[in-house]
Design a protein around this motif. Structure first.
Motif, PDB file in Angstrom:
ATOM      1  N   LEU A 127      65.304  10.277  27.708  1.00 38.02           N
ATOM      2  CA  LEU A 127      64.841  10.012  29.073  1.00 38.02           C
ATOM      3  C   LEU A 127      65.793   9.066  29.801  1.00 38.02           C
ATOM      4  O   LEU A 127      66.170   9.313  30.958  1.00 38.02           O
ATOM      5  N   ASP A 128      66.161   7.984  29.134  1.00 40.20           N
ATOM      6  CA  ASP A 128      67.102   7.032  29.743  1.00 40.20           C
ATOM      7  C   ASP A 128      68.429   7.695  30.073  1.00 40.20           C
ATOM      8  O   ASP A 128      69.007   7.459  31.134  1.00 40.20           O
ATOM      9  N   MET A 129      68.921   8.521  29.158  1.00 35.21           N
ATOM     10  CA  MET A 129      70.195   9.197  29.374  1.00 35.21           C
ATOM     11  C   MET A 129      70.105  10.135  30.572  1.00 35.21           C
ATOM     12  O   MET A 129      70.973  10.133  31.438  1.00 35.21           O
ATOM     13  N   TYR A 130      69.046  10.932  30.638  1.00 38.26           N
ATOM     14  CA  TYR A 130      68.888  11.848  31.772  1.00 38.26           C
ATOM     15  C   TYR A 130      68.788  11.066  33.089  1.00 38.26           C
ATOM     16  O   TYR A 130      69.381  11.461  34.095  1.00 38.26           O
ATOM     17  N   ALA A 131      68.048   9.971  33.079  1.00 38.36           N
ATOM     18  CA  ALA A 131      67.904   9.169  34.302  1.00 38.36           C
ATOM     19  C   ALA A 131      69.248   8.580  34.727  1.00 38.36           C
ATOM     20  O   ALA A 131      69.613   8.637  35.910  1.00 38.36           O
ATOM     21  N   ARG A 132      69.998   8.033  33.777  1.00 43.24           N
ATOM     22  CA  ARG A 132      71.317   7.460  34.110  1.00 43.24           C
ATOM     23  C   ARG A 132      72.259   8.511  34.684  1.00 43.24           C
ATOM     24  O   ARG A 132      73.092   8.209  35.528  1.00 43.24           O
ATOM     25  N   ASN A 133      72.116   9.745  34.211  1.00 39.91           N
ATOM     26  CA  ASN A 133      72.998  10.820  34.660  1.00 39.91           C
ATOM     27  C   ASN A 133      72.486  11.513  35.920  1.00 39.91           C
ATOM     28  O   ASN A 133      73.109  12.456  36.393  1.00 39.91           O
ATOM     29  N   GLY A 134      71.350  11.060  36.419  1.00 45.08           N
ATOM     30  CA  GLY A 134      70.798  11.670  37.624  1.00 45.08           C
ATOM     31  C   GLY A 134      70.198  13.047  37.374  1.00 45.08           C
ATOM     32  O   GLY A 134      69.993  13.809  38.318  1.00 45.08           O
ATOM     33  N   GLU A 135      69.882  13.361  36.124  1.00 42.53           N
ATOM     34  CA  GLU A 135      69.258  14.641  35.781  1.00 42.53           C
ATOM     35  C   GLU A 135      67.737  14.469  35.851  1.00 42.53           C
ATOM     36  O   GLU A 135      67.034  14.526  34.844  1.00 42.53           O
ATOM     37  N   TRP A 136      67.260  14.260  37.084  1.00 42.60           N
ATOM     38  CA  TRP A 136      65.873  13.876  37.275  1.00 42.60           C
ATOM     39  C   TRP A 136      64.892  14.980  36.925  1.00 42.60           C
ATOM     40  O   TRP A 136      63.803  14.695  36.401  1.00 42.60           O
ATOM     41  N   ASP A 137      65.213  16.232  37.202  1.00 38.73           N
ATOM     42  CA  ASP A 137      64.286  17.316  36.851  1.00 38.73           C
ATOM     43  C   ASP A 137      64.059  17.348  35.346  1.00 38.73           C
ATOM     44  O   ASP A 137      62.913  17.434  34.885  1.00 38.73           O
ATOM     45  N   ARG A 138      65.131  17.273  34.592  1.00 41.43           N
ATOM     46  CA  ARG A 138      65.001  17.270  33.123  1.00 41.43           C
ATOM     47  C   ARG A 138      64.231  16.040  32.660  1.00 41.43           C
ATOM     48  O   ARG A 138      63.378  16.107  31.773  1.00 41.43           O
ATOM     49  N   CYS A 139      64.568  14.886  33.247  1.00 35.30           N
ATOM     50  CA  CYS A 139      63.933  13.625  32.862  1.00 35.30           C
ATOM     51  C   CYS A 139      62.435  13.691  33.118  1.00 35.30           C
ATOM     52  O   CYS A 139      61.628  13.385  32.230  1.00 35.30           O
ATOM     53  N   LEU A 140      62.052  14.096  34.311  1.00 35.48           N
ATOM     54  CA  LEU A 140      60.640  14.101  34.665  1.00 35.48           C
ATOM     55  C   LEU A 140      59.861  15.165  33.895  1.00 35.48           C
ATOM     56  O   LEU A 140      58.730  14.918  33.465  1.00 35.48           O
ATOM     57  N   ALA A 143      59.423  13.773  30.406  1.00 35.64           N
ATOM     58  CA  ALA A 143      58.429  12.698  30.406  1.00 35.64           C
ATOM     59  C   ALA A 143      57.024  13.275  30.532  1.00 35.64           C
ATOM     60  O   ALA A 143      56.099  12.839  29.836  1.00 35.64           O
ATOM     61  N   GLU A 144      56.861  14.269  31.392  1.00 37.81           N
ATOM     62  CA  GLU A 144      55.544  14.878  31.585  1.00 37.81           C
ATOM     63  C   GLU A 144      55.045  15.517  30.281  1.00 37.81           C
ATOM     64  O   GLU A 144      53.875  15.375  29.920  1.00 37.81           O
ATOM     65  N   LYS A 145      55.949  16.193  29.557  1.00 43.17           N
ATOM     66  CA  LYS A 145      55.558  16.908  28.343  1.00 43.17           C
ATOM     67  C   LYS A 145      55.457  16.008  27.117  1.00 43.17           C
ATOM     68  O   LYS A 145      54.558  16.157  26.298  1.00 43.17           O
ATOM     69  N   SER A 146      56.409  15.089  26.969  1.00 41.93           N
ATOM     70  CA  SER A 146      56.526  14.366  25.701  1.00 41.93           C
ATOM     71  C   SER A 146      56.248  12.872  25.770  1.00 41.93           C
ATOM     72  O   SER A 146      56.053  12.244  24.732  1.00 41.93           O
ATOM     73  N   ALA A 147      56.268  12.302  26.959  1.00 42.60           N
ATOM     74  CA  ALA A 147      56.040  10.856  27.079  1.00 42.60           C
ATOM     75  C   ALA A 147      55.296  10.557  28.382  1.00 42.60           C
ATOM     76  O   ALA A 147      55.824   9.908  29.280  1.00 42.60           O
ATOM     77  N   PRO A 148      54.049  11.040  28.478  1.00 35.66           N
ATOM     78  CA  PRO A 148      53.318  10.901  29.738  1.00 35.66           C
ATOM     79  C   PRO A 148      53.151   9.457  30.210  1.00 35.66           C
ATOM     80  O   PRO A 148      53.084   9.207  31.413  1.00 35.66           O
ATOM     81  N   LYS A 149      53.118   8.507  29.281  1.00 33.03           N
ATOM     82  CA  LYS A 149      53.001   7.105  29.696  1.00 33.03           C
ATOM     83  C   LYS A 149      54.268   6.604  30.379  1.00 33.03           C
ATOM     84  O   LYS A 149      54.222   5.657  31.146  1.00 33.03           O
ATOM     85  N   VAL A 176      53.963  14.965  44.750  1.00 31.57           N
ATOM     86  CA  VAL A 176      53.015  16.078  44.717  1.00 31.57           C
ATOM     87  C   VAL A 176      53.124  16.799  43.374  1.00 31.57           C
ATOM     88  O   VAL A 176      52.114  17.126  42.748  1.00 31.57           O
ATOM     89  N   ARG A 177      54.333  17.041  42.923  1.00 30.20           N
ATOM     90  CA  ARG A 177      54.561  17.779  41.670  1.00 30.20           C
ATOM     91  C   ARG A 177      54.034  17.029  40.448  1.00 30.20           C
ATOM     92  O   ARG A 177      53.377  17.601  39.584  1.00 30.20           O
ATOM     93  N   TYR A 178      54.339  15.729  40.365  1.00 34.11           N
ATOM     94  CA  TYR A 178      54.003  14.966  39.161  1.00 34.11           C
ATOM     95  C   TYR A 178      52.806  14.036  39.350  1.00 34.11           C
ATOM     96  O   TYR A 178      52.348  13.432  38.383  1.00 34.11           O
ATOM     97  N   GLY A 179      52.344  13.892  40.559  1.00 35.45           N
ATOM     98  CA  GLY A 179      51.222  12.996  40.824  1.00 35.45           C
ATOM     99  C   GLY A 179      51.716  11.590  41.089  1.00 35.45           C
ATOM    100  O   GLY A 179      52.649  11.103  40.454  1.00 35.45           O
ATOM    101  N   ALA A 180      51.094  10.951  42.039  1.00 39.88           N
ATOM    102  CA  ALA A 180      51.482   9.580  42.377  1.00 39.88           C
ATOM    103  C   ALA A 180      51.093   8.660  41.224  1.00 39.88           C
ATOM    104  O   ALA A 180      50.017   8.815  40.648  1.00 39.88           O
ATOM    105  N   PRO A 181      51.963   7.740  40.874  1.00 42.85           N
ATOM    106  CA  PRO A 181      51.623   6.796  39.792  1.00 42.85           C
ATOM    107  C   PRO A 181      50.377   6.013  40.144  1.00 42.85           C
ATOM    108  O   PRO A 181      50.198   5.594  41.286  1.00 42.85           O
ATOM    109  N   ARG A 182      49.511   5.843  39.181  1.00 43.68           N
ATOM    110  CA  ARG A 182      48.286   5.081  39.403  1.00 43.68           C
ATOM    111  C   ARG A 182      48.570   3.613  39.195  1.00 43.68           C
ATOM    112  O   ARG A 182      49.364   3.233  38.352  1.00 43.68           O
ATOM    113  N   ARG A 183      47.873   2.837  39.944  1.00 42.64           N
ATOM    114  CA  ARG A 183      48.005   1.385  39.763  1.00 42.64           C
ATOM    115  C   ARG A 183      47.214   0.993  38.525  1.00 42.64           C
ATOM    116  O   ARG A 183      46.154   1.547  38.251  1.00 42.64           O
ATOM    117  N   SER A 184      47.744   0.018  37.832  1.00 42.95           N
ATOM    118  CA  SER A 184      47.021  -0.436  36.638  1.00 42.95           C
ATOM    119  C   SER A 184      45.759  -1.164  37.075  1.00 42.95           C
ATOM    120  O   SER A 184      45.638  -1.618  38.213  1.00 42.95           O
TER     121      SER A 184
END
Length: 195
Positions: A127-140, A143-149, A176-184
């Motif tokens: 996830l960190d690698m994808y984010a650093r590389n700007g591969e946001w679709d892959r990253c998100l 994260a949605e599939k394997s690391a929802p937190k 809209v696609r991933y849902g707005a982050p909820r506040r703790s």
């Protein structure tokens, strides 16, 4: 006095790496047959020269012959001979097993091999690698599939980049696609006013 044929140093520069390695292996064989008490020293010298030439796997094999385990593992890591490094660490230096795995993970990151990182269970590193590389679709998606937190963190980071670039529609689509982050709950309670 006898005159022995000698090579000029410029002739040595004309030798290929394969030829040098062959000559040095002959030196090892000669030492083994004629001067066995110096064999380890000769092997060590040859291994160092092989490393200097980038022949790390061959150097690792030589270091292993003389039980210089740390040097052998280091050489195998440099050669990206992961199986040899793992096996030797497991058998002779278990304390270096983590070092081998860390080096392997770093190699995967350097080679941008997120799929292998994921296969090995290093989802957060991928996830960190994808984010650093700007591969946001892959990253998100990951994260949605394997690391929802972790999804809210990466979604917020992605949207910050989009907002900085004034791509507000893209940020809205991501929410809209991933849902707005909820506040703790902690932050929610801070926002509620007492009645």
């Amino acid at each position: 006095l006898h005159s022995f044929p000698t090579r000029r140093s410029s002739d040595l520069l004309d030798l290929s790496a394969d030829q040098l390695e062959e000559i040095w292996n002959q030196a090892i064989e000669l030492s083994s047959n004629k001067c066995p008490e110096r064999l380890n020293e000769v092997i060590s010298i040859v291994a160092k020269r092989l490393q200097m030439m980038g022949r790390h796997a061959s150097a690792g094999d030589l270091y292993e012959q003389i039980d210089s385990i740390h040097d052998a593992i280091h050489s195998y890591i440099q050669a990206e001979e992961w199986q040899k490094a793992r096996l030797l660490a497991k058998q002779a230096a278990p304390e270096l097993s983590n070092r081998v795995e860390e080096a392997y993970n770093q190699d995967l990151i350097n080679k941008q091999n997120g799929d292998e990182l994921i296969r090995r269970g290093n989802v957060n590193t991928a996830l960190d690698m994808y984010a650093r590389n700007g591969e946001w679709d892959r990253c998100l998606d990951l994260a949605e599939k394997s690391a929802p937190k972790a999804l809210p963190h990466y979604l917020q980071q992605h949207c910050k980049f989009l907002a900085r670039d004034k791509e507000f529609l893209g940020a809205c689509k991501a929410f809209v696609r991933y849902g707005a982050p909820r506040r703790s709950e902690e932050h929610t309670s801070e926002l509620q006013s007492p009645i």
